[in-house]
Structure formats: structure tokens, C-alpha cells
Motif scaffolding. Structure first.
Motif, PDB file in Angstrom:
ATOM      1  N   MET A  12     -69.699 -35.725  -1.396  1.00 46.97           N
ATOM      2  CA  MET A  12     -68.727 -35.077  -1.016  1.00 46.97           C
ATOM      3  C   MET A  12     -68.603 -34.208   0.687  1.00 46.97           C
ATOM      4  SD  MET A  12     -68.145 -32.405  -4.203  1.00 46.97           S
ATOM      5  CE  MET A  12     -66.442 -31.295  -3.188  1.00 46.97           C
ATOM      6  N   MET A  13     -69.806 -33.991   1.056  1.00 47.75           N
ATOM      7  CA  MET A  13     -70.165 -33.967   2.421  1.00 47.75           C
ATOM      8  C   MET A  13     -69.654 -35.443   3.396  1.00 47.75           C
ATOM      9  SD  MET A  13     -73.376 -30.845   2.059  1.00 47.75           S
ATOM     10  CE  MET A  13     -73.530 -31.227   4.314  1.00 47.75           C
ATOM     11  N   LEU A  14     -70.492 -36.402   3.027  1.00 48.18           N
ATOM     12  CA  LEU A  14     -70.490 -37.614   3.580  1.00 48.18           C
ATOM     13  C   LEU A  14     -69.399 -37.849   3.674  1.00 48.18           C
ATOM     14  CD1 LEU A  14     -73.251 -39.316   2.392  1.00 48.18           C
ATOM     15  CD2 LEU A  14     -73.036 -38.415   4.410  1.00 48.18           C
ATOM     16  N   LEU A  15     -68.003 -38.016   2.105  1.00 50.07           N
ATOM     17  CA  LEU A  15     -66.910 -38.140   2.317  1.00 50.07           C
ATOM     18  C   LEU A  15     -65.762 -37.804   3.145  1.00 50.07           C
ATOM     19  CD1 LEU A  15     -66.094 -39.194  -1.368  1.00 50.07           C
ATOM     20  CD2 LEU A  15     -66.135 -40.474   0.456  1.00 50.07           C
ATOM     21  N   ALA A  16     -65.973 -36.043   3.259  1.00 49.42           N
ATOM     22  CA  ALA A  16     -65.377 -35.531   4.045  1.00 49.42           C
ATOM     23  C   ALA A  16     -65.930 -35.417   5.723  1.00 49.42           C
ATOM     24  CB  ALA A  16     -66.086 -33.761   3.698  1.00 49.42           C
ATOM     25  N   VAL A  17     -66.916 -35.861   5.938  1.00 47.98           N
ATOM     26  CA  VAL A  17     -67.597 -36.154   6.874  1.00 47.98           C
ATOM     27  C   VAL A  17     -66.918 -37.372   7.585  1.00 47.98           C
ATOM     28  CG1 VAL A  17     -69.523 -36.739   9.588  1.00 47.98           C
ATOM     29  CG2 VAL A  17     -69.341 -35.355   7.396  1.00 47.98           C
ATOM     30  N   GLY A  18     -66.641 -38.456   6.723  1.00 49.39           N
ATOM     31  CA  GLY A  18     -66.146 -40.009   6.439  1.00 49.39           C
ATOM     32  C   GLY A  18     -64.860 -39.801   7.297  1.00 49.39           C
ATOM     33  N   ALA A  19     -63.875 -38.984   6.948  1.00 51.23           N
ATOM     34  CA  ALA A  19     -62.463 -38.714   6.682  1.00 51.23           C
ATOM     35  C   ALA A  19     -62.129 -38.039   7.865  1.00 51.23           C
ATOM     36  CB  ALA A  19     -62.447 -37.713   5.650  1.00 51.23           C
ATOM     37  N   LEU A  20     -62.997 -37.261   7.626  1.00 57.09           N
ATOM     38  CA  LEU A  20     -62.880 -36.586   9.950  1.00 57.09           C
ATOM     39  C   LEU A  20     -62.481 -37.622  10.471  1.00 57.09           C
ATOM     40  CD1 LEU A  20     -62.835 -34.039  11.165  1.00 57.09           C
ATOM     41  CD2 LEU A  20     -64.877 -33.775  11.311  1.00 57.09           C
ATOM     42  N   VAL A  21     -64.189 -38.908  10.540  1.00 59.42           N
ATOM     43  CA  VAL A  21     -63.939 -39.382  11.815  1.00 59.42           C
ATOM     44  C   VAL A  21     -62.924 -40.688  11.761  1.00 59.42           C
ATOM     45  CG1 VAL A  21     -64.805 -42.035  12.512  1.00 59.42           C
ATOM     46  CG2 VAL A  21     -66.713 -39.302  11.669  1.00 59.42           C
ATOM     47  N   LEU A  22     -62.314 -40.753  10.298  1.00 53.64           N
ATOM     48  CA  LEU A  22     -61.302 -42.034   9.801  1.00 53.64           C
ATOM     49  C   LEU A  22     -59.857 -41.361  11.080  1.00 53.64           C
ATOM     50  CD1 LEU A  22     -61.896 -43.768   6.970  1.00 53.64           C
ATOM     51  CD2 LEU A  22     -61.728 -44.128   8.869  1.00 53.64           C
ATOM     52  N   LEU A  23     -59.488 -39.980  10.900  1.00 48.85           N
ATOM     53  CA  LEU A  23     -58.404 -39.607  11.291  1.00 48.85           C
ATOM     54  C   LEU A  23     -58.405 -38.664  12.364  1.00 48.85           C
ATOM     55  CD1 LEU A  23     -58.246 -37.203   8.028  1.00 48.85           C
ATOM     56  CD2 LEU A  23     -56.252 -38.709   8.584  1.00 48.85           C
ATOM     57  N   ALA A  24     -60.034 -38.700  13.435  1.00 52.10           N
ATOM     58  CA  ALA A  24     -59.581 -38.174  14.461  1.00 52.10           C
ATOM     59  C   ALA A  24     -60.436 -39.515  15.421  1.00 52.10           C
ATOM     60  CB  ALA A  24     -60.804 -36.948  14.675  1.00 52.10           C
ATOM     61  N   ALA A  25     -60.371 -40.705  14.837  1.00 47.11           N
ATOM     62  CA  ALA A  25     -60.713 -41.732  15.196  1.00 47.11           C
ATOM     63  C   ALA A  25     -59.949 -41.764  16.654  1.00 47.11           C
ATOM     64  CB  ALA A  25     -60.727 -43.198  15.017  1.00 47.11           C
ATOM     65  N   GLY A  26     -58.393 -41.260  16.901  1.00 48.70           N
ATOM     66  CA  GLY A  26     -58.367 -42.154  18.331  1.00 48.70           C
ATOM     67  C   GLY A  26     -58.012 -40.636  19.541  1.00 48.70           C
ATOM     68  N   ALA A  27     -58.308 -40.210  18.768  1.00 49.24           N
ATOM     69  CA  ALA A  27     -58.357 -38.552  19.369  1.00 49.24           C
ATOM     70  C   ALA A  27     -60.050 -38.346  19.873  1.00 49.24           C
ATOM     71  CB  ALA A  27     -58.269 -37.131  18.363  1.00 49.24           C
ATOM     72  N   ILE A  28     -60.644 -38.674  19.443  1.00 45.10           N
ATOM     73  CA  ILE A  28     -62.247 -38.453  19.877  1.00 45.10           C
ATOM     74  C   ILE A  28     -61.970 -39.655  21.322  1.00 45.10           C
ATOM     75  CG2 ILE A  28     -64.758 -39.556  19.312  1.00 45.10           C
ATOM     76  CD1 ILE A  28     -64.005 -38.554  16.869  1.00 45.10           C
ATOM     77  N   GLY A  29     -61.466 -40.621  21.107  1.00 45.25           N
ATOM     78  CA  GLY A  29     -61.527 -42.129  22.559  1.00 45.25           C
ATOM     79  C   GLY A  29     -61.080 -40.679  23.772  1.00 45.25           C
ATOM     80  N   THR A  30     -60.389 -39.939  24.191  1.00 46.32           N
ATOM     81  CA  THR A  30     -59.733 -38.822  25.033  1.00 46.32           C
ATOM     82  C   THR A  30     -60.700 -37.899  24.764  1.00 46.32           C
ATOM     83  OG1 THR A  30     -58.368 -37.467  23.412  1.00 46.32           O
ATOM     84  CG2 THR A  30     -57.397 -39.691  24.009  1.00 46.32           C
ATOM     85  N   PHE A  31     -62.047 -37.850  24.413  1.00 45.91           N
ATOM     86  CA  PHE A  31     -62.667 -36.459  24.630  1.00 45.91           C
ATOM     87  C   PHE A  31     -63.390 -36.279  25.461  1.00 45.91           C
ATOM     88  CE2 PHE A  31     -62.550 -34.168  19.608  1.00 45.91           C
ATOM     89  CZ  PHE A  31     -61.086 -34.065  20.213  1.00 45.91           C
ATOM     90  N   ASP A  32     -64.017 -35.042  26.040  1.00 44.09           N
ATOM     91  CA  ASP A  32     -65.295 -35.653  27.409  1.00 44.09           C
ATOM     92  C   ASP A  32     -66.277 -35.545  26.937  1.00 44.09           C
ATOM     93  OD1 ASP A  32     -65.077 -32.652  26.539  1.00 44.09           O
ATOM     94  OD2 ASP A  32     -64.468 -32.862  29.058  1.00 44.09           O
ATOM     95  N   ALA A  33     -67.241 -35.419  27.515  1.00 37.35           N
ATOM     96  CA  ALA A  33     -68.539 -35.471  26.891  1.00 37.35           C
ATOM     97  C   ALA A  33     -68.868 -33.141  26.177  1.00 37.35           C
ATOM     98  CB  ALA A  33     -70.022 -35.634  27.806  1.00 37.35           C
ATOM     99  N   HIS A  34     -68.232 -32.909  26.407  1.00 38.82           N
ATOM    100  CA  HIS A  34     -68.515 -31.729  26.440  1.00 38.82           C
ATOM    101  C   HIS A  34     -67.999 -31.200  24.734  1.00 38.82           C
ATOM    102  CE1 HIS A  34     -70.459 -30.545  29.902  1.00 38.82           C
ATOM    103  NE2 HIS A  34     -69.679 -30.609  30.555  1.00 38.82           N
ATOM    104  N   SER A  35     -66.492 -31.738  25.093  1.00 41.68           N
ATOM    105  CA  SER A  35     -65.690 -31.560  23.502  1.00 41.68           C
ATOM    106  C   SER A  35     -66.257 -31.838  22.414  1.00 41.68           C
ATOM    107  CB  SER A  35     -64.367 -32.304  23.711  1.00 41.68           C
ATOM    108  OG  SER A  35     -63.633 -31.680  24.682  1.00 41.68           O
ATOM    109  N   LEU A  36     -67.423 -33.343  22.891  1.00 43.16           N
ATOM    110  CA  LEU A  36     -67.816 -33.965  21.511  1.00 43.16           C
ATOM    111  C   LEU A  36     -68.617 -33.436  21.035  1.00 43.16           C
ATOM    112  CD1 LEU A  36     -67.493 -38.085  22.919  1.00 43.16           C
ATOM    113  CD2 LEU A  36     -66.347 -37.150  20.741  1.00 43.16           C
ATOM    114  N   ILE A  37     -70.268 -32.571  22.750  1.00 43.88           N
ATOM    115  CA  ILE A  37     -70.620 -32.113  22.230  1.00 43.88           C
ATOM    116  C   ILE A  37     -70.801 -30.917  21.246  1.00 43.88           C
ATOM    117  CG2 ILE A  37     -72.491 -30.638  22.994  1.00 43.88           C
ATOM    118  CD1 ILE A  37     -72.772 -32.293  25.488  1.00 43.88           C
TER     119      ILE A  37
END
Length: 65
Positions: A12-37
Motif C-alpha cells: 500500500m505504501m508503494l502504491l501511494a508513492v507511485g500514485a503521488l509520483v504520477l500525479l505530481a510528475a508535471g509539477a516536479i519538473g518545475t521544482f528547484d533542488a530545495h523543493s525536491l529535498i
């Protein structure tokens, strides 16, 4: 039975992380290094808290199970 619960929790944790990555994939591209950390720290803390809570609940020696 306890192993089954632990495996279910991990899946369930892996599925939740996978869903988060899929939903936030577009937004992660605009993050800077501090936001990703910061995001990584928050996710790690949430995962550690979930595992610790479940460990105490399901694998405690005082439950008598």
C-alpha cells in the motif's frame, strides 16, 4: 498472519508513492533542488512514521498475539 499484514502495508505504501509520483510528475519538473529535498524529507518522515506506528501495533510483544 503478521507477515501478511506487513507485506500489505508495504504494498500500500508503494502504491501511494507511485500514485503521488504520477500525479505530481508535471509539477516536479518545475521544482528547484530545495523543493525536491524538502519533498523527499517529508516522504521519508511519513514512511518512517507509518512503519513505526504499524510496527508498534502489529509486532509489539506485549499484545499477546
Amino acid at each position: 498472519m503478521k507477515l501478511h499484514r506487513a507485506i500489505t502495508l508495504v504494498v500500500m505504501m508503494l502504491l501511494a508513492v507511485g500514485a503521488l509520483v504520477l500525479l505530481a510528475a508535471g509539477a516536479i519538473g518545475t521544482f528547484d533542488a530545495h523543493s525536491l529535498i524538502a519533498l523527499g524529507v517529508v516522504l521519508a518522515a511519513a514512511a518512517a512514521g507509518g512503519v513505526a506506528f504499524s510496527w508498534k501495533r502489529y509486532f509489539s510483544r506485549t499484545t499477546g498475539r
